[in-house]
Scaffold this motif. Structure first.
Motif, PDB file in Angstrom:
ATOM      1  N   LEU A 167       0.831  -1.204   0.000  1.00 57.40           N
ATOM      2  CA  LEU A 167       0.000   0.000   0.000  1.00 57.40           C
ATOM      3  C   LEU A 167       0.864   1.252   0.000  1.00 57.40           C
ATOM      4  CD1 LEU A 167      -2.798  -1.038   2.536  1.00 57.40           C
ATOM      5  CD2 LEU A 167      -2.856  -1.102   0.032  1.00 57.40           C
ATOM      6  N   GLN A 168       2.104   1.105   0.493  1.00 64.66           N
ATOM      7  CA  GLN A 168       3.049   2.221   0.509  1.00 64.66           C
ATOM      8  C   GLN A 168       4.384   1.741  -0.061  1.00 64.66           C
ATOM      9  OE1 GLN A 168       2.626   3.097   4.817  1.00 64.66           O
ATOM     10  NE2 GLN A 168       1.814   5.085   4.196  1.00 64.66           N
ATOM     11  N   ASN A 250      -1.547  -4.558  -9.583  1.00 65.43           N
ATOM     12  CA  ASN A 250      -1.983  -3.470 -10.462  1.00 65.43           C
ATOM     13  C   ASN A 250      -1.663  -3.733 -11.932  1.00 65.43           C
ATOM     14  OD1 ASN A 250      -2.955  -1.582  -8.352  1.00 65.43           O
ATOM     15  ND2 ASN A 250      -0.825  -1.658  -7.698  1.00 65.43           N
ATOM     16  N   ILE A 251      -1.331  -4.991 -12.243  1.00 61.60           N
ATOM     17  CA  ILE A 251      -1.149  -5.364 -13.644  1.00 61.60           C
ATOM     18  C   ILE A 251      -2.520  -5.662 -14.253  1.00 61.60           C
ATOM     19  CG2 ILE A 251      -0.265  -7.149 -15.195  1.00 61.60           C
ATOM     20  CD1 ILE A 251       2.194  -7.357 -13.541  1.00 61.60           C
ATOM     21  N   VAL A 252      -2.771  -5.112 -15.418  1.00 67.19           N
ATOM     22  CA  VAL A 252      -4.047  -5.304 -16.110  1.00 67.19           C
ATOM     23  C   VAL A 252      -3.937  -6.520 -17.030  1.00 67.19           C
ATOM     24  CG1 VAL A 252      -5.718  -4.287 -17.700  1.00 67.19           C
ATOM     25  CG2 VAL A 252      -4.534  -2.831 -16.030  1.00 67.19           C
ATOM     26  N   PRO A 292      -3.124   3.175 -10.471  1.00 66.30           N
ATOM     27  CA  PRO A 292      -3.531   3.095  -9.054  1.00 66.30           C
ATOM     28  C   PRO A 292      -3.085   4.360  -8.312  1.00 66.30           C
ATOM     29  CG  PRO A 292      -1.547   1.799  -9.382  1.00 66.30           C
ATOM     30  CD  PRO A 292      -1.949   2.320 -10.747  1.00 66.30           C
ATOM     31  N   TRP A 293      -3.820   5.435  -8.472  1.00 68.05           N
ATOM     32  CA  TRP A 293      -3.400   6.741  -7.952  1.00 68.05           C
ATOM     33  C   TRP A 293      -3.098   6.743  -6.448  1.00 68.05           C
ATOM     34  CZ3 TRP A 293      -1.798   9.519 -11.734  1.00 68.05           C
ATOM     35  CH2 TRP A 293      -2.426   9.476 -12.979  1.00 68.05           C
ATOM     36  N   PRO A 294      -3.902   6.088  -5.606  1.00 68.04           N
ATOM     37  CA  PRO A 294      -3.576   6.092  -4.167  1.00 68.04           C
ATOM     38  C   PRO A 294      -2.224   5.437  -3.864  1.00 68.04           C
ATOM     39  CG  PRO A 294      -5.857   5.412  -4.513  1.00 68.04           C
ATOM     40  CD  PRO A 294      -5.209   5.426  -5.856  1.00 68.04           C
ATOM     41  N   ILE A 295      -1.866   4.413  -4.647  1.00 70.44           N
ATOM     42  CA  ILE A 295      -0.578   3.745  -4.458  1.00 70.44           C
ATOM     43  C   ILE A 295       0.558   4.665  -4.906  1.00 70.44           C
ATOM     44  CG2 ILE A 295       0.815   1.737  -5.071  1.00 70.44           C
ATOM     45  CD1 ILE A 295      -1.628   1.100  -3.358  1.00 70.44           C
ATOM     46  N   ALA A 316       3.159  11.820 -14.630  1.00 72.69           N
ATOM     47  CA  ALA A 316       4.200  12.812 -14.333  1.00 72.69           C
ATOM     48  C   ALA A 316       3.605  14.051 -13.667  1.00 72.69           C
ATOM     49  CB  ALA A 316       4.921  13.196 -15.618  1.00 72.69           C
ATOM     50  N   ALA A 317       2.440  14.493 -14.153  1.00 72.06           N
ATOM     51  CA  ALA A 317       1.788  15.670 -13.558  1.00 72.06           C
ATOM     52  C   ALA A 317       1.370  15.374 -12.120  1.00 72.06           C
ATOM     53  CB  ALA A 317       0.566  16.058 -14.398  1.00 72.06           C
ATOM     54  N   PHE A 318       0.855  14.179 -11.881  1.00 74.20           N
ATOM     55  CA  PHE A 318       0.419  13.791 -10.537  1.00 74.20           C
ATOM     56  C   PHE A 318       1.616  13.731  -9.591  1.00 74.20           C
ATOM     57  CE2 PHE A 318      -0.585  10.650  -7.272  1.00 74.20           C
ATOM     58  CZ  PHE A 318      -1.859  11.030  -6.870  1.00 74.20           C
ATOM     59  N   ALA A 319       2.721  13.112 -10.061  1.00 72.87           N
ATOM     60  CA  ALA A 319       3.916  13.000  -9.220  1.00 72.87           C
ATOM     61  C   ALA A 319       4.473  14.373  -8.888  1.00 72.87           C
ATOM     62  CB  ALA A 319       4.978  12.152  -9.935  1.00 72.87           C
ATOM     63  N   LYS A 320       4.487  15.263  -9.864  1.00 73.84           N
ATOM     64  CA  LYS A 320       5.009  16.619  -9.642  1.00 73.84           C
ATOM     65  C   LYS A 320       4.150  17.369  -8.630  1.00 73.84           C
ATOM     66  CE  LYS A 320       7.006  20.395 -12.335  1.00 73.84           C
ATOM     67  NZ  LYS A 320       8.395  19.937 -12.107  1.00 73.84           N
ATOM     68  N   ALA A 321       2.836  17.208  -8.728  1.00 74.55           N
ATOM     69  CA  ALA A 321       1.932  17.903  -7.809  1.00 74.55           C
ATOM     70  C   ALA A 321       2.078  17.399  -6.378  1.00 74.55           C
ATOM     71  CB  ALA A 321       0.490  17.726  -8.286  1.00 74.55           C
ATOM     72  N   HIS A 322       2.502  16.148  -6.210  1.00 74.59           N
ATOM     73  CA  HIS A 322       2.636  15.551  -4.877  1.00 74.59           C
ATOM     74  C   HIS A 322       4.084  15.473  -4.413  1.00 74.59           C
ATOM     75  CE1 HIS A 322      -1.467  14.281  -5.928  1.00 74.59           C
ATOM     76  NE2 HIS A 322      -1.664  14.159  -4.629  1.00 74.59           N
ATOM     77  N   GLY A 323       4.979  16.087  -5.168  1.00 75.47           N
ATOM     78  CA  GLY A 323       6.374  16.127  -4.753  1.00 75.47           C
ATOM     79  C   GLY A 323       7.075  14.783  -4.764  1.00 75.47           C
ATOM     80  N   ILE A 324       6.660  13.880  -5.670  1.00 69.41           N
ATOM     81  CA  ILE A 324       7.264  12.549  -5.755  1.00 69.41           C
ATOM     82  C   ILE A 324       8.288  12.549  -6.892  1.00 69.41           C
ATOM     83  CG2 ILE A 324       6.813  10.088  -6.075  1.00 69.41           C
ATOM     84  CD1 ILE A 324       3.850  10.764  -5.340  1.00 69.41           C
ATOM     85  N   PRO A 325       9.549  12.198  -6.616  1.00 68.47           N
ATOM     86  CA  PRO A 325      10.567  12.165  -7.672  1.00 68.47           C
ATOM     87  C   PRO A 325      10.145  11.233  -8.808  1.00 68.47           C
ATOM     88  CG  PRO A 325      11.584  11.907  -5.510  1.00 68.47           C
ATOM     89  CD  PRO A 325      10.105  11.798  -5.303  1.00 68.47           C
TER      90      PRO A 325
END
Length: 448
Positions: A167-168, A250-252, A292-295, A316-325
């Motif tokens: 989960l994390q 999370n594999i489809v 899986p956005w929460p993951i 990439a936009a989501f990671a940038k907004a949440h400060g994730i490298p």
């Protein structure tokens, strides 16, 4: 009015296979005379581990009449479950009965608890069942490959039940999965020529799959987001990832599509890859709804490999907004589409990795200064495998750093990426992670 008696359903079932005669009348007789007999358990449980029992021991030890026991033994013989013979025992000729393979399987059904030879028993039952099913498929004109796809899918699903789930996670990896066929050749022949090569070796693979397994092998909690076809190859990919300690939840798995297959032909230290792509090929996830956005939000770092640009840009936009490298690495076919096409990802990337193959391509098509052209749209830190022995790190407003690589590999390997991501997830700077990645690759690949 009579009250209804509520019965509790049986929760635990004994996963056993019993092979019955195919003809309905014979099958009914088998159930009635062999399985439903009141002395079935007594007789079948009396056979020793070697599959034999003396007739006199049955008569002396069992609480049934001689006539009933002998009649039942005759029935077992008629259905091919035992063979009867005689031998000398303690100076006397005695009659003994020995279980056939089918009889052995039936006798184990009446064991108290799990049989001691459970592994051998399971192998016998499964192999016999698959052989019988394969024969049935052939008789009905059904491709036997369907059967083995079912087996591979079921095997993977069974393993999946207890597989790793994060989960994390430390790292979330996005990219394509593949099933590779490798052939080693001393020399590639010209068109129409002939060459002796190694036998083809088929196995799950792909750069993203191999990276995820390597990350997990280094103790990083790794989740892979990808897609495979609902076929034998796809479930084999999933199985290998599970066995490698990677979170595959999370594999489809795409119905109606086939897993991406590649042919890799190696000539000495050089290789050529042929990728089979078609309208029903499962390449990678193709929609932000499959992310899986929460993951991702809980990850310490995100890596994007071969992924549709529209989906990669959303991540990439989501990671940038949440400060994730976020680390981005793609192959030559993506760069061939041009900078404008990659721009939605590049403008939001923290670290861009360029292999030597990509760097040579960019120098051909982005003359005279590829880095400057990339800098026009992106301020990402750029890692380059410039030559066989040189790594470079280009960071905006900093002097470009070069490191001499003593690695035996002329190309940037997954081990560099593993080392880089490992330290990035630990919170180190890009520069420190870069230096560690070069050293880690040398340790894993070996030095010149």
């Amino acid at each position: 009015m009579l009250g209804m008696v509520e019965t509790k359903p049986i929760e635990h079932l004994w996963p056993y296979l019993l092979f019955l005669p195919s003809e309905s009348e014979v099958r009914d007789e088998f159930i009635r005379t062999v399985m439903a007999s009141r002395i079935t358990r007594s007789v079948l449980s009396s056979f020793h581990e070697d599959g034999r029992v003396l007739q006199r021991d049955l008569i002396e030890n069992l609480p049934h009449s001689n006539k009933s026991i002998l009649s039942y033994l005759k029935t077992l013989s008629r259905f091919g479950l035992i063979i009867t013979a005689s031998t000398i025992h303690n100076g006397k000729r005695v009659v003994f009965h020995e279980l056939t393979k089918s009889g052995w399987g039936l006798a184990r059904f009446y064991s108290e608890g799990l049989p001691s030879d459970i592994e051998e028993l399971t192998a016998f039952l499964l192999e016999d069942y698959l052989i019988r099913l394969t024969t049935l498929y052939k008789d009905l004109g059904i491709p036997e490959s369907r059967l083995f796809e079912i087996f591979a899918r079921t095997r993977a699903k069974a393993i999946l039940e207890d597989s790793t789930k994060y989960l994390q996670p430390d790292i979330v990896v996005f990219g394509a999965s593949a099933y590779n066929t490798r052939i080693e050749c001393a020399k590639i022949p010209p068109t129409g020529g002939l060459a002796s090569c190694s036998s083809p070796v088929r196995s799950p693979g792909g750069s993203t799959v191999e990276l995820a397994i390597a990350l997990a092998g280094e103790g990083l909690d790794t989740s892979l987001v990808s897609s495979v076809g609902n076929d034998l190859e796809g479930w084999e990919v999933i199985t290998q990832l599970i066995q490698g300690g990677v979170d595959v939840t999370n594999i489809v798995v795409e119905d109606g599509k086939s897993t991406n297959e590649s042919i890799i032909i190696s000539e000495n230290s050089k290789s050529r890859m042929l990728v089979g792509i078609g309208p029903v090929t499962s390449l990678s996830i193709d929609s932000p709804s499959q992310v899986p956005w929460p993951i991702v939000e809980q990850a310490k770092a995100v890596y994007i490999g071969e992924l549709f640009v529209e989906v990669a840009a959303s991540i990439a936009a989501f990671a940038k907004a949440h400060g994730i490298p976020l680390v981005y690495r793609c192959s030559v076919p993506f760069w061939e589409m041009g900078l404008d096409w990659l721009k939605p990802v590049l403008v939001q990337t923290d670290t861009l990795i360029l292999s030597n193959q990509v760097w040579r391509h960019l120098n051909r098509v982005m003359t005279p200064k590829p880095i400057q052209q990339i800098r026009n749209i992106s301020d990402a830190a750029i890692i380059i495998k410039e030559t066989k022995n040189i790594y470079k790190l280009n960071v905006v407003d900093e002097q470009e750093a070069s490191i001499l690589s003593r690695s035996k590999s002329a190309e940037l390997t997954r081990w560099f990426v593993v080392g880089f991501l490992k330290k990035l997830a630990d919170g180190l700077t890009i520069s420190d992670s870069f230096q560690y990645g070069v050293k880690f690759e040398e340790d894993q690949v070996g030095i010149i």
